[in-house]
Design an enzyme around this catalytic site. Structure first.
Site, mmCIF file in Angstrom:
data_model
loop_
_atom_site.group_PDB
_atom_site.id
_atom_site.type_symbol
_atom_site.label_atom_id
_atom_site.label_comp_id
_atom_site.label_asym_id
_atom_site.label_seq_id
_atom_site.Cartn_x
_atom_site.Cartn_y
_atom_site.Cartn_z
ATOM 1 N N ARG A 45 0.824 -1.208 0.000
ATOM 2 C CA ARG A 45 0.000 0.000 0.000
ATOM 3 C C ARG A 45 0.856 1.255 0.000
ATOM 4 O O ARG A 45 0.539 2.242 -0.622
ATOM 5 C CB ARG A 45 -0.889 0.022 1.256
ATOM 6 C CG ARG A 45 -2.170 -0.744 1.111
ATOM 7 C CD ARG A 45 -2.856 -0.867 2.441
ATOM 8 N NE ARG A 45 -2.126 -1.762 3.318
ATOM 9 C CZ ARG A 45 -2.377 -1.889 4.618
ATOM 10 N NH1 ARG A 45 -3.296 -1.157 5.193
ATOM 11 N NH2 ARG A 45 -1.687 -2.731 5.344
ATOM 12 N N ASP A 156 -0.540 -4.496 12.071
ATOM 13 C CA ASP A 156 -0.909 -4.920 10.715
ATOM 14 C C ASP A 156 -0.640 -6.412 10.523
ATOM 15 O O ASP A 156 -0.108 -6.824 9.495
ATOM 16 C CB ASP A 156 -0.104 -4.071 9.697
ATOM 17 C CG ASP A 156 -0.752 -4.044 8.313
ATOM 18 O OD1 ASP A 156 -1.936 -4.408 8.191
ATOM 19 O OD2 ASP A 156 -0.062 -3.660 7.345
HETATM 20 P P1 ATP Z 1 0.212 -4.102 2.216
HETATM 21 O O1 ATP Z 1 0.908 -2.863 1.875
HETATM 22 O O2 ATP Z 1 -1.234 -4.044 1.970
HETATM 23 O O3 ATP Z 1 0.582 -4.542 3.604
HETATM 24 P P2 ATP Z 1 1.953 -6.114 1.211
HETATM 25 O O4 ATP Z 1 2.157 -6.780 2.546
HETATM 26 O O5 ATP Z 1 1.905 -7.012 0.001
HETATM 27 O O6 ATP Z 1 0.656 -5.239 1.206
HETATM 28 P P3 ATP Z 1 4.580 -4.948 1.439
HETATM 29 O O7 ATP Z 1 4.754 -5.378 2.848
HETATM 30 O O8 ATP Z 1 5.028 -3.580 1.082
HETATM 31 O O9 ATP Z 1 3.088 -5.027 0.993
HETATM 32 O O10 ATP Z 1 5.324 -5.995 0.526
HETATM 33 C C1 ATP Z 1 5.370 -5.918 -0.897
HETATM 34 C C2 ATP Z 1 5.882 -7.257 -1.415
HETATM 35 O O11 ATP Z 1 7.202 -7.490 -0.970
HETATM 36 C C3 ATP Z 1 5.051 -8.438 -0.987
HETATM 37 O O12 ATP Z 1 4.934 -9.332 -2.070
HETATM 38 C C4 ATP Z 1 5.868 -9.052 0.115
HETATM 39 O O13 ATP Z 1 5.634 -10.439 0.202
HETATM 40 C C5 ATP Z 1 7.294 -8.754 -0.342
HETATM 41 N N1 ATP Z 1 8.202 -8.655 0.808
HETATM 42 C C6 ATP Z 1 8.105 -7.803 1.859
HETATM 43 N N2 ATP Z 1 9.112 -7.972 2.734
HETATM 44 C C7 ATP Z 1 9.873 -8.987 2.239
HETATM 45 C C8 ATP Z 1 11.057 -9.672 2.688
HETATM 46 N N3 ATP Z 1 11.662 -9.340 3.829
HETATM 47 N N4 ATP Z 1 11.532 -10.672 1.920
HETATM 48 C C9 ATP Z 1 10.935 -11.014 0.762
HETATM 49 N N5 ATP Z 1 9.830 -10.418 0.292
HETATM 50 C C10 ATP Z 1 9.297 -9.418 0.996
#
Ligand code: ATP
Length: 323
Positions: A45, A156
């Site tokens: 987001r 969250d």
């Molecule tokens: P939201 O913003 O609604 O929480 P989200 O959890 O998909 O959605 P982000 O947490 O920003 O958003 O993550 C974006 C993408 O990056 C996702 O596909 C998530 O699985 C991946 N991601 C986040 N952190 C890591 C990590 N430490 N290692 C690998 N992938 C990651």
């Protein structure tokens, strides 16, 4: 004083500001130039996550910051970041540092090689057997119990923020929610300004404050108990393979949860103990929800099934999710 690495920058539920000049802060400051950014892993987001290199593989979460109107805003980010460095638990993502020089604000963590619980459950439609379901829930509770003991509220918790790596649960994105107020969104939200797949994790007290305010206008009343409510929803996803209130419009969900109504469990063929966990976590009054220590106790007492599959089992093993 530089050498003073005190815990004076410890915060409890976000009310104490960090000592910005302390060694303890600078230690975690990573210059943006030191990071090698590779491909985009995904967009959330408020952030874009890159695969990166910094002494090995890392995940770099770059915040889409719209404005940094004053020092206080930056302090807010630093304040949140200062909580992450205190976390050392095998069920929590490893925090490695942060870039704190505007306009590039980013969090650097270890790169998770596994898939999220969201991918397992909602995209791949993997089914977990009851033992595995309980094991995943226990590991989540362990990580969350640790966070709460450190005075950190996740705010969250959801299946998208839970990775499974070789059977090990790794929780991400803790404590970042307040920072997202400073960011612009990547994804469309609906007419109420609510991102999809978010509502069903929100406890009644939070739902009720959504009536009055748009999500980011004001601090929402997150608490340890609201994290427990969110855990209840994850437990439901694990059991049913879908979210509660599936297919219902946000207005209907907000109205029902705000009135104390819950997703009916009549179609869930699970034991009383298993359903009781849902009911406890989804208690209308925050005080009636158990803490993670108690939840772990309850989960430990669930009977272990010796058979991989039994006819009365709620979940069929159509596809193995034992990664
Ligand atoms: P939201 O913003 O609604 O929480 P989200 O959890 O998909 O959605 P982000 O947490 O920003 O958003 O993550 C974006 C993408 O990056 C996702 O596909 C998530 O699985 C991946 N991601 C986040 N952190 C890591 C990590 N430490 N290692 C690998 N992938 C990651």
């Amino acid at each position: 004083q530089d050498s003073q690495v005190s815990d004076s920058d410890t915060i409890t539920d976000g009310h104490r500001w960090p000592r910005q000049n302390s060694l303890s802060m600078r230690e975690w400051d990573i210059p943006f130039d030191e990071l090698k950014m590779n491909d985009v892993i995904g967009k959330g987001r408020f952030c874009t996550v890159y695969r990166g290199q910094w002494h090995g593989d890392v995940a770099v979460k770059v915040l889409n910051v719209i404005y940094l109107k004053d020092e206080k805003t930056l302090d807010h980010f630093k304040n949140e970041v200062s909580t992450f460095r205190k976390t050392r638990h095998e069920n929590l993502i490893l925090f490695m540092g942060a870039c704190m020089k505007p306009p590039k604000l980013a969090i650097v963590t270890s790169l998770s090689k596994g898939m999220t619980l969201y991918t397992h459950i909602h995209l791949r439609k993997d089914k977990f057997n009851m033992n595995k379901t309980t094991n995943v829930a226990q590991q989540i509770s362990q990580g969350m119990g640790y966070l709460h003991a450190k005075g950190i509220i996740h705010k969250d918790l959801k299946s998208k923020n839970i990775f499974i790596e070789n059977g090990k649960v790794v929780i991400t994105d803790f404590g970042l929610f307040s920072v997202t107020k400073l960011c612009f969104g990547n994804k469309d939200t609906d007419s109420l300004g609510i991102p999809p797949g978010w509502l069903c994790y929100l406890a009644p007290e939070i739902m009720k404050s959504l009536h009055a305010h748009q999500p980011h206008d004001e601090e929402l009343p997150f608490s340890k108990a609201s994290d427990v409510y969110a855990f209840g929803t994850v437990w439901y996803e694990l059991l049913c393979g879908e979210w509660p209130f599936k297919g219902q419009p946000p207005e209907a969900v907000i109205w029902q949860v705000g009135k104390g109504m819950k997703q009916p469990l009549a179609n869930l063929q699970a034991s009383r103990d298993v359903k009781d966990i849902l009911m406890l976590c989804w208690s209308f009054h925050a005080d009636d929800r158990p803490d993670f220590v108690r939840l772990l106790n309850i989960l430990d007492k669930l009977p272990k099934k010796r058979l991989a599959r039994s006819p009365s089992h709620p979940i069929h093993l159509s596809r193995s999710a034992e990664s």
